[in-house]
Design a protein around this motif. Structure first.
Motif, PDB file in Angstrom:
ATOM      1  N   SER A 137      26.071  60.586  69.970  1.00 34.57           N
ATOM      2  CA  SER A 137      24.709  60.103  70.209  1.00 34.57           C
ATOM      3  C   SER A 137      23.826  61.214  70.771  1.00 34.57           C
ATOM      4  O   SER A 137      22.595  61.118  70.726  1.00 34.57           O
ATOM      5  N   PHE A 138      24.441  62.278  71.291  1.00 33.58           N
ATOM      6  CA  PHE A 138      23.721  63.457  71.765  1.00 33.58           C
ATOM      7  C   PHE A 138      23.602  64.531  70.671  1.00 33.58           C
ATOM      8  O   PHE A 138      23.101  65.615  70.931  1.00 33.58           O
ATOM      9  N   GLY A 139      24.088  64.233  69.478  1.00 31.94           N
ATOM     10  CA  GLY A 139      23.975  65.173  68.371  1.00 31.94           C
ATOM     11  C   GLY A 139      25.079  66.205  68.291  1.00 31.94           C
ATOM     12  O   GLY A 139      24.934  67.206  67.580  1.00 31.94           O
ATOM     13  N   PHE A 140      26.206  65.974  68.972  1.00 34.69           N
ATOM     14  CA  PHE A 140      27.312  66.929  68.933  1.00 34.69           C
ATOM     15  C   PHE A 140      28.138  66.743  67.665  1.00 34.69           C
ATOM     16  O   PHE A 140      28.297  65.624  67.172  1.00 34.69           O
ATOM     17  N   GLU A 141      28.686  67.848  67.158  1.00 31.48           N
ATOM     18  CA  GLU A 141      29.537  67.846  65.965  1.00 31.48           C
ATOM     19  C   GLU A 141      30.974  68.154  66.365  1.00 31.48           C
ATOM     20  O   GLU A 141      31.224  68.975  67.240  1.00 31.48           O
ATOM     21  N   ARG A 142      31.924  67.514  65.658  1.00 37.94           N
ATOM     22  CA  ARG A 142      33.329  67.663  66.027  1.00 37.94           C
ATOM     23  C   ARG A 142      33.980  68.854  65.328  1.00 37.94           C
ATOM     24  O   ARG A 142      33.711  69.122  64.162  1.00 37.94           O
ATOM     25  N   TYR A 143      34.851  69.536  66.047  1.00 39.67           N
ATOM     26  CA  TYR A 143      35.642  70.636  65.506  1.00 39.67           C
ATOM     27  C   TYR A 143      37.067  70.485  66.023  1.00 39.67           C
ATOM     28  O   TYR A 143      37.355  69.635  66.875  1.00 39.67           O
ATOM     29  N   ASP A 144      37.969  71.313  65.555  1.00 35.58           N
ATOM     30  CA  ASP A 144      39.342  71.341  66.082  1.00 35.58           C
ATOM     31  C   ASP A 144      39.984  72.652  65.689  1.00 35.58           C
ATOM     32  O   ASP A 144      39.406  73.451  64.930  1.00 35.58           O
ATOM     33  N   ALA A 145      41.166  72.911  66.199  1.00 36.43           N
ATOM     34  CA  ALA A 145      41.909  74.131  65.902  1.00 36.43           C
ATOM     35  C   ALA A 145      43.380  73.870  66.163  1.00 36.43           C
ATOM     36  O   ALA A 145      43.759  72.811  66.677  1.00 36.43           O
ATOM     37  N   SER A 146      44.217  74.838  65.825  1.00 38.79           N
ATOM     38  CA  SER A 146      45.653  74.715  66.045  1.00 38.79           C
ATOM     39  C   SER A 146      45.981  74.696  67.531  1.00 38.79           C
ATOM     40  O   SER A 146      45.264  75.298  68.343  1.00 38.79           O
ATOM     41  N   VAL A 147      47.085  74.026  67.887  1.00 38.77           N
ATOM     42  CA  VAL A 147      47.544  74.052  69.282  1.00 38.77           C
ATOM     43  C   VAL A 147      48.155  75.396  69.635  1.00 38.77           C
ATOM     44  O   VAL A 147      48.400  75.679  70.807  1.00 38.77           O
ATOM     45  N   LEU A 148      48.419  76.230  68.638  1.00 37.63           N
ATOM     46  CA  LEU A 148      49.023  77.547  68.866  1.00 37.63           C
ATOM     47  C   LEU A 148      47.946  78.627  68.898  1.00 37.63           C
ATOM     48  O   LEU A 148      47.078  78.672  68.031  1.00 37.63           O
ATOM     49  N   GLU A 149      48.018  79.490  69.905  1.00 35.75           N
ATOM     50  CA  GLU A 149      47.109  80.627  70.005  1.00 35.75           C
ATOM     51  C   GLU A 149      47.918  81.872  70.382  1.00 35.75           C
ATOM     52  O   GLU A 149      48.950  81.770  71.059  1.00 35.75           O
ATOM     53  N   PRO A 150      47.463  83.058  69.955  1.00 32.96           N
ATOM     54  CA  PRO A 150      48.105  84.290  70.433  1.00 32.96           C
ATOM     55  C   PRO A 150      48.006  84.350  71.953  1.00 32.96           C
ATOM     56  O   PRO A 150      46.954  84.053  72.534  1.00 32.96           O
ATOM     57  N   SER A 151      49.082  84.709  72.609  1.00 35.81           N
ATOM     58  CA  SER A 151      49.103  84.722  74.074  1.00 35.81           C
ATOM     59  C   SER A 151      48.065  85.657  74.661  1.00 35.81           C
ATOM     60  O   SER A 151      47.568  85.433  75.781  1.00 35.81           O
ATOM     61  N   ASP A 152      47.695  86.708  73.927  1.00 31.23           N
ATOM     62  CA  ASP A 152      46.696  87.664  74.427  1.00 31.23           C
ATOM     63  C   ASP A 152      45.362  86.988  74.722  1.00 31.23           C
ATOM     64  O   ASP A 152      44.594  87.470  75.552  1.00 31.23           O
TER      65      ASP A 152
END
Length: 411
Positions: free
Chosen positions: A36-51
């Motif tokens: 309702s505030f105009g935000f759009e949904r995104y997502d990504a993998s649960v895995l990330e490079p530790s760096d």
């Protein structure tokens, strides 16, 4: 034979249907509010490079060193289950910044993992609503993000007496105390002490603060025009449970300006539930382009505790319940009941067949417990005549006719 434990991994949860119904209610309400505030949904993998989490400014040291689930994959790469979403969204924004039309309003409900001490409101696996505005350094975006955090609680049925919003500014603190510190390098130590002020006794706080301040003089942090403008703007929007709190610092190193937390005011759950602030340099981890950001996160465990404490959870969340239950009077009618249910479903009416073999009163009771609003009792007479009766379990009214006529009535 030794059997395996039925318990989930320590710090995680199993979601049985009744738990999943509550989780879905929370997620659905979050989604409706932020969109309702105009935000759009995104997502990504649960895995990330530790760096990503070791980079200077990306996280606090305690999380990196003690609270991440980190391992080496089969390719020899060090990988971490994400403990927090802000570095990830900063990476994504940096990767596409030339193609984006700023400012952008993004949100996600990521699954996060932290190996930390468990306590009320805190587990090792959880979900968290993250909302961020990128590409605007205007004070209006700070006001908007606080207004969104406020609205999240209001949309669950809360009132302003149930929670309070505490705001501060990292840049304000730095401007007011940098001259009294032994050195500017001690600013993170100062922030850490201010964050612990309510958790340690006054004597310990004073003693530790004197160690880092010139001549043992402990500075007093006071509000400024920036803070007062935020408070006044929110007041004009009808948001009155916000106030300046110099002890709010937030633990992550990337915050540069506004910081805030939302507290439950109930003595049964008097704790911080939601927090965030402004981070204007995080994207420089990935390029020379600094893209301003402001946002916050709120966890599902804490949100459920708040709703339960204030009795704001529905008696039973029934949006996932089918619209109609077909109750066959004996097993010989079960296949015909499936045919009828299929006919309803083909017209977008969610349906379920009771295959339990129980007596009719038990079947009706089970449908009511599930929150099903309509039932169709299928007996031999209905099977032979192809005339059926649908009963509304809420109004107790009945409608009879062929399947086509009933479908018209229900839709």
């Amino acid at each position: 034979m030794k059997h395996l434990s039925t318990d989930p991994y320590k710090g995680t949860r199993d979601f049985f249907p009744e738990d999943m119904a509550v989780q879905r209610y929370i997620f659905d309400t979050w989604t409706k509010t932020v969109e309702s505030f105009g935000f759009e949904r995104y997502d990504a993998s649960v895995l990330e490079p530790s760096d990503l989490y070791r980079s200077k400014g990306a996280q606090n040291e305690e999380m990196v060193n003690d609270q991440t689930y980190t391992f080496t994959d089969r390719g020899g790469r060090e990988v971490t289950l994400r403990p927090e979403m802000t570095p990830t969204v900063a990476r994504m924004i940096a990767s596409k910044h030339k193609a984006l039309s700023f400012p952008v309003r993004w949100y996600a409900i990521p699954n996060l993992f932290r190996y930390e001490k468990m306590q009320r409101g805190r587990l090792r696996e959880f979900w968290q609503l993250n909302c961020d505005i990128f590409g605007s350094s205007h004070i209006a975006s700070d006001v908007e993000i606080i207004a969104l955090a406020h609205r999240l609680f209001i949309d669950f049925g809360a009132n302003e007496k149930m929670f309070s919003i505490h705001i501060n500014s990292r840049s304000l603190m730095h401007a007011q105390i940098s001259k009294v510190l032994m050195s500017d390098d001690l600013f993170p130590t100062f922030l850490n002490l201010m964050d612990k002020k309510s958790k340690i006794d006054e004597a310990t706080f004073t003693s530790e603060m004197k160690k880092i301040c010139k001549n043992g003089v402990i500075p007093t942090i006071s509000s400024d025009t920036y803070i007062e403008n935020i408070l006044q703007s929110l007041m004009h929007m009808g948001i009155t449970n916000v106030h300046f709190d110099p002890t709010i610092t937030r633990g992550f190193n990337y915050y540069t300006g506004l910081v805030f937390e939302v507290f439950d005011t109930s003595s049964e759950n008097n704790r911080s539930m939601c927090g965030g602030g402004r981070f204007d340099n995080l994207t420089t981890l990935f390029s020379d382009d600094a893209i301003s950001g402001v946002g916050f996160g709120v966890g599902d465990v804490i949100m459920r505790d708040f709703l339960q404490t204030h009795k704001l959870l529905p008696a039973r969340y029934t949006e996932t319940a089918p619209s109609i239950a077909i109750l066959p009077m004996h097993d010989g009618l079960s296949l015909d009941a499936e045919r009828i249910a299929h006919h309803f479903r083909s017209h977008h009416i969610s349906s379920i067949v009771d295959l339990s073999g129980r007596k009719l009163p038990k079947m009706i009771g089970a449908a009511q417990d599930r929150g099903i609003t309509h039932i169709l009792i299928l007996g031999d007479d209905e099977h032979a005549s192809q005339q059926y009766t649908v009963k509304n379990m809420v109004t107790k009214s009945e409608q009879s006719g062929t399947l086509s006529e009933l479908i018209t009535h229900l839709t």
